[in-house]
Design a protein around this motif. Structure first.
Motif, short mmCIF file in Angstrom:
data_model
loop_
_atom_site.label_atom_id
_atom_site.label_comp_id
_atom_site.label_asym_id
_atom_site.label_seq_id
_atom_site.Cartn_x
_atom_site.Cartn_y
_atom_site.Cartn_z
N SER A 55 38.17 35.34 37.77
CA SER A 55 37.70 36.44 37.04
C SER A 55 36.44 35.71 35.94
O SER A 55 35.56 36.29 35.51
CB SER A 55 38.81 37.14 36.27
OG SER A 55 39.65 37.77 37.11
N ASP B 273 36.12 43.35 40.81
CA ASP B 273 37.34 42.21 40.67
C ASP B 273 38.54 42.94 41.13
O ASP B 273 38.83 43.98 40.48
CB ASP B 273 37.32 41.88 39.11
CG ASP B 273 38.26 40.68 38.92
OD1 ASP B 273 39.43 40.50 39.54
OD2 ASP B 273 38.00 39.83 38.05
N GLU B 274 39.56 42.22 41.70
CA GLU B 274 40.63 42.64 41.87
C GLU B 274 41.66 43.09 40.81
O GLU B 274 42.57 44.35 40.85
CB GLU B 274 41.55 41.66 42.82
CG GLU B 274 41.80 40.58 41.92
CD GLU B 274 42.25 39.10 42.62
OE1 GLU B 274 42.70 39.20 43.85
OE2 GLU B 274 42.45 38.15 42.04
N ASP B 275 41.41 42.68 39.52
CA ASP B 275 42.17 42.90 38.45
C ASP B 275 41.92 44.32 37.85
O ASP B 275 42.55 44.81 37.35
CB ASP B 275 41.76 42.04 37.14
CG ASP B 275 42.28 40.49 37.58
OD1 ASP B 275 42.77 40.24 38.55
OD2 ASP B 275 41.78 39.52 36.71
MG MG Z 1 41.37 37.50 37.55
#
Ligand code: MG
Ligand code: ADP
Length: 591
Positions: free
Chosen positions: A273, A362-364
């Motif tokens: 990230s 972003d997966e987040d």
């Molecule tokens: Mg991350």
């Protein structure tokens, strides 16, 4: 009104000493002093109100800033940024000299954070250089402190301007270095498209920040400076040689990410990230020594994320979502309260509408059911019961038929290995190029899932906003555009939630977004004017007259008053804020 002399201001201030605070209005106007001009454009209503807007100008006959260091739009923006920070440094050294009630004696300038963008805080022309300040006029209770005001306005501000804006050899070297660094970044950014790249991360860059609440570079023993994998290393030309750690070279090496679909994989906490955030911020130049100043990204790069509960107005999300259980059409999908997947789908389509060329996810901050659906789940839940076509089945089309590249941080799904052009892996904060390994694995372990995209990804249908639905007035009929917090914008009676727009830089940029929307509604919206046309018009306006021209106080020529604090927004953030205005109504235009 003709300019008066600074002595006149002194007399006025002494005359109103001890009177009610409103008497400060008598001090409004323009006052000459030997080297320049002091302009009191707006006087605050009381000692606690938003400070007064005051400009202090030094004539170029005294300041003597050589034309050659601000003779292009980029160098001028960079020089103005440098000068605003110089004024700010002086103000910080002075400290908090509050000599009365409320904001008495406070002086500030809107000099910006780690990004360098066009701001109204400081302006340089061939004739003068001018700082636009906010000043708390001194008061005791609600009474004018005339003597303190004389000291502050006629002496301190003048000296501040002379100290920070008049050229000297020491100043010249630093200003040139600052401008050169910004010019380098912009010239590198311009090379990206010709080289087929979406971003470039220079070797030796410092990507992590010192904390979640600070945008300054991490300074710690555990820092791992960036190093390009050899297979992706490219060199970009520099406009000016740079110093440490690049040893005065005229080229700079680093990782070039090609257009197409890029996947960033790796274990949790390995820096994925952080890399993506540096890239998303790379749409703006950064101050020297930020650590990310030579991380440059295509200017039309948009971070997209899920944002449940936002409103959506007639967006065609049908490439991703169709056949909703309630039978609602998704070709013109509207909702007061989006789900995770509808919000992420809308954000992609809206970004394409504002002409993004690169999307970052972003997966987040993405929702899983939008990103993927594996073979076993496909077997269990038949397509006829699943409205979502996951991104994995659309991402190649977006890249190939719409020329929109994507970069995804995805640690958890091997399904993307089949669709990625480039696979980067983060391990202990170091990047490696795993594209070949990913191909081998994809070939050795064929994917059992079926592609779900039923028909081609449609062209983006233009939407025509209805000017009456973009209403900046309050119930009492006054225009209200202000920024109550770092992630919201008050527009008329509504407060637009901007928490999910990660590429906004600061409050002044949000304020400018508000005025841009208001300006567009008043000047440009009309029968067949699509959102992307509006954005073009706004950019044209800002390119010609600067971001200041969005200000309600702006006028052409040398005598415009303090425009208020504005910083130039990108078209994508203007569009995103408009898209989050719940009152917005659109009709669809012809394609
Ligand atoms: Mg991350
Ligand atoms: P991921 O997304 O892979 O889970 P993050 O990017 O969130 O990982 O990074 C995890 C932590 O590591 C963060 O606290 C971040 O500041 C730190 N970090 C990231 N890159 C570096 C680096 N190059 N050197 C030192 N620390 C780093």
């Amino acid at each position: 009104m003709a300019d008066r002399q600074i002595g006149d201001l002194e007399r006025i201030l002494l005359r109103i000493d001890g009177r009610g605070y409103r008497a400060y209005r008598d001090a409004k106007g323009r006052f000459r002093f030997a080297e320049g001009l002091l302009c009191i454009d707006h006087v605050q209503g009381d000692p606690f109100a938003t400070p007064s807007r005051i400009r202090v100008r030094i004539d170029q006959s005294k300041a003597k800033i050589p034309r050659s260091i601000f003779d292009t739009p980029v160098s001028r923006m960079a020089l103005e940024d440098y000068l605003a920070r110089r004024v700010d440094d002086r103000l910080r050294k002075r400290g908090h000299s509050n000599s009365g009630t409320g904001k008495s004696g406070l002086v500030s300038i809107d000099s910006g954070g780690q990004e360098v963008i066009e701001r109204t805080a400081l302006s340089v022309t061939e004739n003068w250089v001018e700082a636009r300040l906010e000043v708390g006029l001194p008061a005791a209770g609600r009474r004018v402190l005339g003597r303190q005001a004389v000291q502050l306005l006629t002496q301190y501000l003048r000296q501040l301007a002379l100290d920070s804006l008049v050229f000297s050899p020491e100043f010249a070297d630093r200003a040139r270095a600052w401008v050169a660094c910004i010019e380098n970044q912009e010239s590198m950014r311009r090379q990206l498209r010709d080289r087929g790249l979406v971003c470039f991360v220079a070797d030796a860059s410092v990507l992590p920040r010192s904390s979640g609440v600070s945008d300054r570079p991490l300074a710690s023993n555990s820092l791992v400076a960036f190093q390009s994998p050899p297979s992706l290393r490219v060199s970009l030309k520099l406009a000016h040689p740079v110093a440490h750690p690049y040893k005065g070279e005229t080229e700079i090496s680093g990782m070039g990410i090609p257009a197409g679909v890029t996947l960033i994989i790796g274990g949790g906490y390995h820096g994925k990230s952080t890399l993506l955030r540096a890239i998303e911020r790379g749409v703006y130049p950064h101050v020297p020594n930020d650590g990310r100043e030579y991380v440059v990204t295509d200017p039309d790069t948009v971070k997209v994320r899920a944002e449940d509960r936002r409103g959506i107005e007639k967006v065609d999300i049908s490439p991703f979502i169709r056949d909703l259980p309630d039978g609602q059409s998704t070709v013109q999908f509207s909702t007061e309260e989006a789900s995770g997947s509808t919000s992420q789908a809308a954000a992609i389509v809206e970004s394409m509408e504002s002409e993004a060329r690169v999307l970052l996810m972003d997966e987040d901050t993405s929702v899983t059911n939008f990103m993927m659906r594996d073979a076993r789940m496909q077997r269990l839940v038949s397509k006829s019961n699943e409205p979502i076509t996951p991104l994995v089945d659309r991402i190649r089309e977006i890249s190939e038929s719409h020329q929109v590249s994507t970069m995804l941080v995805m640690g958890g799904s091997g399904d993307y290995l089949d669709v990625a052009d480039t696979v980067l892996m983060m391990r202990n904060y170091e990047v490696s190029d795993e594209t070949a390994a990913a191909r081998r694995i994809a070939a050795a372990m064929p994917n059992a899932r079926a592609n779900e995209s039923p028909e081609p990804f449609p062209t983006i249908r233009p939407r025509i906003p209805d000017a009456r639905s973009v209403y900046p007035f309050t119930n009492r009929g006054r225009v209200r555009i202000d920024v109550p917090s770092i992630d919201s914008l008050r527009f008329g009676n509504e407060t637009i939630d901007l928490r999910c727009l990660e590429q906004l830089t600061d409050r002044s940029q949000i304020r400018a977004v508000g005025w841009a929307i208001q300006f567009a509604a008043r000047q440009f919206m009309g029968d067949d004017v699509s959102i992307s046309r509006l954005l073009d018009e706004l950019e044209k306006l800002m390119n010609t007259h600067g971001v200041a021209s969005l200000s309600p106080f702006w006028r052409a020529g040398d005598n415009a008053p303090h425009p208020g604090n504005l910083a130039r927004p990108r078209r994508h953030e203007i569009a995103a804020a408009l898209n989050r205005l719940r009152s917005l109504r659109v009709s669809s235009g012809s394609t």
